[in-house]
Design a protein around this motif. Structure first.
Motif, PDB file in Angstrom:
ATOM      1  N   LEU A  89      34.003  -6.409  -0.626  1.00 43.03           N
ATOM      2  CA  LEU A  89      33.207  -5.209  -0.377  1.00 43.03           C
ATOM      3  C   LEU A  89      33.391  -4.188  -1.491  1.00 43.03           C
ATOM      4  O   LEU A  89      32.426  -3.606  -1.995  1.00 43.03           O
ATOM      5  CB  LEU A  89      33.609  -4.579   0.960  1.00 43.03           C
ATOM      6  CG  LEU A  89      32.807  -4.939   2.201  1.00 43.03           C
ATOM      7  CD1 LEU A  89      33.427  -4.280   3.434  1.00 43.03           C
ATOM      8  CD2 LEU A  89      31.353  -4.527   2.052  1.00 43.03           C
ATOM      9  N   HIS A 129      27.060  -4.898   4.574  1.00 40.78           N
ATOM     10  CA  HIS A 129      28.342  -4.885   5.278  1.00 40.78           C
ATOM     11  C   HIS A 129      28.249  -4.386   6.715  1.00 40.78           C
ATOM     12  O   HIS A 129      29.254  -4.383   7.424  1.00 40.78           O
ATOM     13  CB  HIS A 129      29.317  -3.988   4.522  1.00 40.78           C
ATOM     14  CG  HIS A 129      28.913  -2.541   4.524  1.00 40.78           C
ATOM     15  ND1 HIS A 129      27.971  -2.045   3.644  1.00 40.78           N
ATOM     16  CD2 HIS A 129      29.294  -1.494   5.299  1.00 40.78           C
ATOM     17  CE1 HIS A 129      27.806  -0.751   3.865  1.00 40.78           C
ATOM     18  NE2 HIS A 129      28.585  -0.390   4.866  1.00 40.78           N
ATOM     19  N   LEU A 154      27.454 -11.216   3.471  1.00 36.86           N
ATOM     20  CA  LEU A 154      27.795  -9.902   2.918  1.00 36.86           C
ATOM     21  C   LEU A 154      26.983  -9.608   1.661  1.00 36.86           C
ATOM     22  O   LEU A 154      26.458  -8.502   1.485  1.00 36.86           O
ATOM     23  CB  LEU A 154      29.294  -9.857   2.612  1.00 36.86           C
ATOM     24  CG  LEU A 154      29.870  -8.481   2.209  1.00 36.86           C
ATOM     25  CD1 LEU A 154      31.335  -8.399   2.602  1.00 36.86           C
ATOM     26  CD2 LEU A 154      29.739  -8.237   0.707  1.00 36.86           C
TER      27      LEU A 154
END
Length: 322
Positions: free
Chosen positions: A129, A113, A108
């Motif tokens: 995130l 993402h 990530l």
């Protein structure tokens, strides 16, 4: 056993404590955010997270941050503490699961993402995130790589510790110090100094041998203070992964004597830390402010860890004596 030692070391720390004026507001923001992420936590668990005061910890390490940036850092800190609990709690992840988590996290941070990795899913992925969005947007590629490398080093150390615990191999002191520098996540916190100040250092300066040694000593100081605070818990769960326990085993002394040895090692390291900070040369007018910010940030990480440890419900300690 360690309460008096913790307060004594605090009194011997020459670094002044600092705290962001946004600390309480960001803590309230974080308390409101966590239930909305879908974390598998009931009311009492969420209350424990709130009383741990992760936003206040971030506020002590980055007192100069804007409120918006402090929210980013507080969310990142929370992510790392949740991972720590998952890897070292009563229902801890297996070494294989930790390795998968490491791989998913690095995917990530490095790749973005759009493609999901099975090692990082659910609420932990959503929290990371959200927290990574602004640093990824704002910081240069070399900084993002440096941050990802630090996270990888931390999670690799967490995996190594889990493997050694599963094998029943308590570390000697040298091995413990090396591994603890990874598991503490201090090296992850250092690049965030550049994020909140907006002054990223060139790699050659960031990795300058003198600055690296100061960073290592700062890491040791905050890690060993944490070891003293968590000793009683670690005696039952750490498999010897605590400075006090490693010293007791290597020197063949009772744990109570090893507490004193660890405290003296901490004091000697603090003296060396202060001495080295005073010898840092000028890197030129274009870089000196960023270098000063970095050194102040490493020092804030030490003193901030002390203050947060003594105020956080995560590490219950005796109240200060008059």
């Amino acid at each position: 056993m360690t309460g008096d030692i913790l307060w004594s070391l605090r009194s011997h720390c020459p670094i002044p404590p600092r705290l962001s004026p946004h600390a309480d507001r960001v803590q309230r923001w974080l308390d409101d955010l966590l239930p909305r992420l879908g974390l598998p936590l009931d009311g009492p668990a969420l209350d424990r997270l709130s009383r741990a005061g992760f936003a206040r910890y971030a506020s002590r390490l980055y007192p100069q941050a804007t409120e918006a940036d402090l929210r980013v850092v507080a969310a990142l800190f929370t992510w790392f503490f949740l991972v720590d609990d998952a890897c070292d709690g009563p229902h801890r992840l297996t070494p294989q699961q930790i390795r998968a988590l490491r791989d998913g996290t690095l995917w990530l941070l490095r790749e973005g993402h759009r493609i999901r990795h099975p090692g990082l899913t659910g609420p932990l992925r959503r929290l990371l995130l959200r927290a990574w969005r602004e640093p990824r947007r704002r910081m240069p590629a070399r900084w993002r790589l440096r941050f990802a490398d630090a996270v990888g080093h931390h999670l690799h150390g967490t995996w190594q510790e889990a493997v050694e615990k599963a094998a029943g191999r308590p570390p000697d002191v040298a091995r413990y110090v090396e591994l603890r520098r990874a598991t503490s996540a201090a090296y992850v916190s250092y690049p965030l100094i550049e994020f909140v100040t907006g002054r990223p250092l060139p790699d050659a300066v960031y990795h300058h041998p003198l600055l690296r040694e100061i960073a290592d000593l700062g890491n040791d100081l905050l890690s060993w203070y944490n070891d003293l605070a968590s000793l009683e818990r670690d005696r039952a769960t750490s498999g010897g992964h605590n400075l006090v326990l490693a010293l007791a085993a290597e020197r063949g002394v009772p744990v109570v004597a090893a507490v004193g040895l660890a405290a003296e090692r901490w004091r000697a390291t603090m003296r060396r830390f202060v001495e080295l900070r005073a010898t840092v040369p000028s890197f030129g007018p274009a870089l000196d402010k960023a270098v000063t910010d970095h050194l102040d940030g490493v020092a804030d990480a030490v003193r901030g860890t002390i203050e947060w440890t003594l105020e956080s419900a995560r590490y219950p300690t005796p109240a200060a004596r008059d």
